[in-house]
Design a protein around this motif. Structure first.
Motif: not given
Length: 274
Positions: A197-213
């Motif tokens: 999730l952290a890898a996805i989050a870095r791509k979007h300038g977000a956090t892992p929690a935001q990606v999961a939500l």
């Protein structure tokens, strides 16, 4: 705010969960969320915080008709008279004359589901609740409620996140146009350092929690009620709407282990029985 319509009521897709928030901490959290624009507040008699939620609602200045309030009856209050008394006590603490949604909080062996749901339907007809629903119901229990009893179930509130597959329940709910309300959508804080999730989050300038939500909020018929006591966390959850996950992101999330259930009390139903 995106919304879902179910059984004649409109529910914001993102709400504030209040489990384990009590007293002044709970009141401040609800006040903060309402000030930020949240319009969906979830509580329950078992949380022992309805009085704090009620105080926050009263002081917020937000018109009653703009806030969607959910509360729940504990499993030892499912007889017709006790469920009525439980709702009356909840509404008194919440300082409200009705709840927007009232749920059977947990199913338990030997419960008399028919009389309980019949009572909820009566309370709806009396204007004490706008809609009724269930929480932590498996597919067999949903079939009993919907097909045998004929109850107008407005939602099933269950644990749901990127690490827990709920496909059988999701399929049944979708087939019957019943929303899934996801509690613990951030796996009770366990996703903050999740590598994929952290890898996805870095791509979007977000956090892992935001990606999961956002993964949960992107799904049709799914609402989410993450607990967030701090204003920063509440705003971060609102900001998750701005993330645009792509197919590559969703494939990574789909490949994560989906067998991690974190809420499983001794009286919980058997989730492996379809």
């Amino acid at each position: 705010m995106q919304t879902l319509t179910t059984q004649g009521v409109t529910m914001p897709k993102l709400g504030l969960g209040t489990f384990r928030l009590t007293g002044e901490n709970c009141r401040r959290a609800v006040e903060s969320a309402l000030a930020l624009g949240y319009r969906h507040i979830d509580t329950a008699e078992m949380y022992a915080n309805e009085d704090a939620v009620g105080a926050a609602l009263a002081s917020s200045g937000v018109p009653r008709g703009e806030v969607f309030v959910t509360t729940k009856a504990w499993h030892d209050h499912l007889e017709p008279q006790t469920i009525r008394a439980a709702l009356a006590a909840s509404l008194d603490k919440l300082r409200l004359d009705h709840a927007d949604l009232y749920l059977v909080h947990w199913p338990v062996p030997g419960m008399k589901l028919g009389p309980a749901l019949d009572t909820l339907m009566q309370l709806r007809d009396e204007g004490r609740i706008r809609a009724l629903g269930v929480a932590n119901f498996t597919v067999p229990l949903l079939r009993q409620a919907v097909e045998e009893i004929g109850a107008p179930i407005a939602c099933n509130q269950i644990e749901y996140h990127v690490l827990l597959d709920q496909s059988p329940v999701r399929r049944y709910l979708a087939a019957n146009s019943i929303p899934l309300v996801a509690y613990a959508p951030l796996a009770q804080g366990r996703l903050a350092d999740h590598a994929e999730l952290a890898a996805i989050a870095r791509k979007h300038g977000a956090t892992p929690a935001q990606v999961a939500l956002k993964w949960a909020l992107d799904q049709d018929g799914v609402a989410a009620i993450p607990k967030a006591g701090r204003r920063e966390s509440q705003k971060a959850n609102l900001d998750a709407f701005a993330i645009a996950l792509d197919e590559a992101d969703r494939r990574v999330i789909a490949g994560l282990p989906k067998d991690q259930r974190f809420v499983n009390p001794a009286f919980a139903p058997r989730w492996d029985i379809a």
